[in-house]
Design a protein around this motif. Structure first.
Motif, PDB file in Angstrom:
ATOM      1  N   PRO A   1       0.794  -1.237   0.000  1.00 28.85           N
ATOM      2  CA  PRO A   1       0.000   0.000   0.000  1.00 28.85           C
ATOM      3  C   PRO A   1       0.826   1.287   0.000  1.00 28.85           C
ATOM      4  CG  PRO A   1      -0.101  -1.021   2.147  1.00 28.85           C
ATOM      5  CD  PRO A   1       0.654  -1.956   1.262  1.00 28.85           C
ATOM      6  N   HIS A   2       2.127   1.179   0.222  1.00 28.81           N
ATOM      7  CA  HIS A   2       2.944   2.395   0.282  1.00 28.81           C
ATOM      8  C   HIS A   2       3.878   2.559  -0.916  1.00 28.81           C
ATOM      9  CE1 HIS A   2       1.611   3.475   4.273  1.00 28.81           C
ATOM     10  NE2 HIS A   2       1.776   2.218   4.638  1.00 28.81           N
TER      11      HIS A   2
ATOM     12  N   CYS B   1      -3.972   6.296  -2.872  1.00 34.11           N
ATOM     13  CA  CYS B   1      -4.074   7.681  -3.319  1.00 34.11           C
ATOM     14  C   CYS B   1      -3.256   8.592  -2.402  1.00 34.11           C
ATOM     15  CB  CYS B   1      -5.531   8.138  -3.295  1.00 34.11           C
ATOM     16  SG  CYS B   1      -6.664   6.972  -4.048  1.00 34.11           S
ATOM     17  N   ASP B   2      -2.613   9.572  -2.996  1.00 33.79           N
ATOM     18  CA  ASP B   2      -1.878  10.531  -2.176  1.00 33.79           C
ATOM     19  C   ASP B   2      -2.658  11.832  -2.014  1.00 33.79           C
ATOM     20  OD1 ASP B   2      -1.672  11.444  -4.724  1.00 33.79           O
ATOM     21  OD2 ASP B   2       0.499  11.632  -4.743  1.00 33.79           O
TER      22      ASP B   2
ATOM     23  N   CYS C   1      -8.397   5.605   2.241  1.00 32.67           N
ATOM     24  CA  CYS C   1      -7.419   4.613   1.796  1.00 32.67           C
ATOM     25  C   CYS C   1      -6.079   4.797   2.507  1.00 32.67           C
ATOM     26  CB  CYS C   1      -7.256   4.663   0.284  1.00 32.67           C
ATOM     27  SG  CYS C   1      -6.840   6.272  -0.380  1.00 32.67           S
ATOM     28  N   PHE C   2      -5.751   6.032   2.879  1.00 31.20           N
ATOM     29  CA  PHE C   2      -4.528   6.285   3.639  1.00 31.20           C
ATOM     30  C   PHE C   2      -4.579   5.553   4.971  1.00 31.20           C
ATOM     31  CE2 PHE C   2      -2.608   8.740   7.073  1.00 31.20           C
ATOM     32  CZ  PHE C   2      -1.279   8.763   6.674  1.00 31.20           C
TER      33      PHE C   2
ATOM     34  N   MET D   1     -10.102   5.240  -8.760  1.00 33.45           N
ATOM     35  CA  MET D   1      -8.955   5.637  -7.954  1.00 33.45           C
ATOM     36  C   MET D   1      -7.934   4.497  -7.876  1.00 33.45           C
ATOM     37  SD  MET D   1      -9.583   8.727  -7.159  1.00 33.45           S
ATOM     38  CE  MET D   1      -8.698   9.284  -5.736  1.00 33.45           C
ATOM     39  N   ALA D   2      -6.673   4.850  -7.656  1.00 35.44           N
ATOM     40  CA  ALA D   2      -5.584   3.871  -7.620  1.00 35.44           C
ATOM     41  C   ALA D   2      -5.773   2.836  -6.512  1.00 35.44           C
ATOM     42  CB  ALA D   2      -4.254   4.591  -7.426  1.00 35.44           C
TER      43      ALA D   2
END
Length: 142
Positions: free
Chosen positions: A22-23, A29-30, A46-47, A106-107
């Motif tokens: 995930p990182h 998403c950022d 999502c973060f 979204m990613a």
């Protein structure tokens, strides 16, 4: 000894992937949200799912180390049962408990979420195989 190192090594690798996916490998998403009251910079759901999965990955890494270092099959069986439950938690974090972005494009929805499901399934499979192996070896040893 070889089976213990194999099971522990697989858990170590999966735990590391729960942190990296995930990182770095399929990052979430950022983007950040701007709330209606004007506050900006609030991370998206999502973060938080990625952060929780990273913590879970750390626990899986520790359990892998314990499987490698613990000679007792009963303790390793307990650790494998715990890993099976962690796999269920890993699958529910981004779907039911915390979630990811609502937008299908979204990613996090396209890459991260499916990858986390696959990792959870692999952790579940490794745990079930190790549970079966340990139960059989404990029956044979008695």
């Amino acid at each position: 000894m070889k089976a213990r190192l194999t099971a522990g090594g697989l858990n170590l690798a999966l735990g590391l992937l729960f942190i990296l996916v995930p990182h770095y490998l399929l990052p979430v998403c950022d983007n950040t949200l701007t709330l209606a009251n004007g506050v900006s910079g609030v991370p998206m759901k999502c973060f938080w799912s990625a952060m929780a999965e990273s913590g879970l990955g750390g626990v899986v890494i520790l359990s892998g180390l314990l499987i490698c270092l613990t000679p007792s099959p009963e303790v390793r069986l307990g650790i494998s049962i715990m890993n099976l439950l962690l796999a269920l938690l890993a699958a529910t974090l981004p779907s039911l408990l915390i979630g990811v972005c609502a937008n299908e494009a979204m990613a996090c929805r396209l890459g991260t979420l499916p990858a986390l499901y696959v990792l959870a399934g692999l952790l579940m499979a490794v745990s079930l195989i190790n549970i079966g192996y340990l139960r059989a070896s404990m029956k044979k040893g008695r």
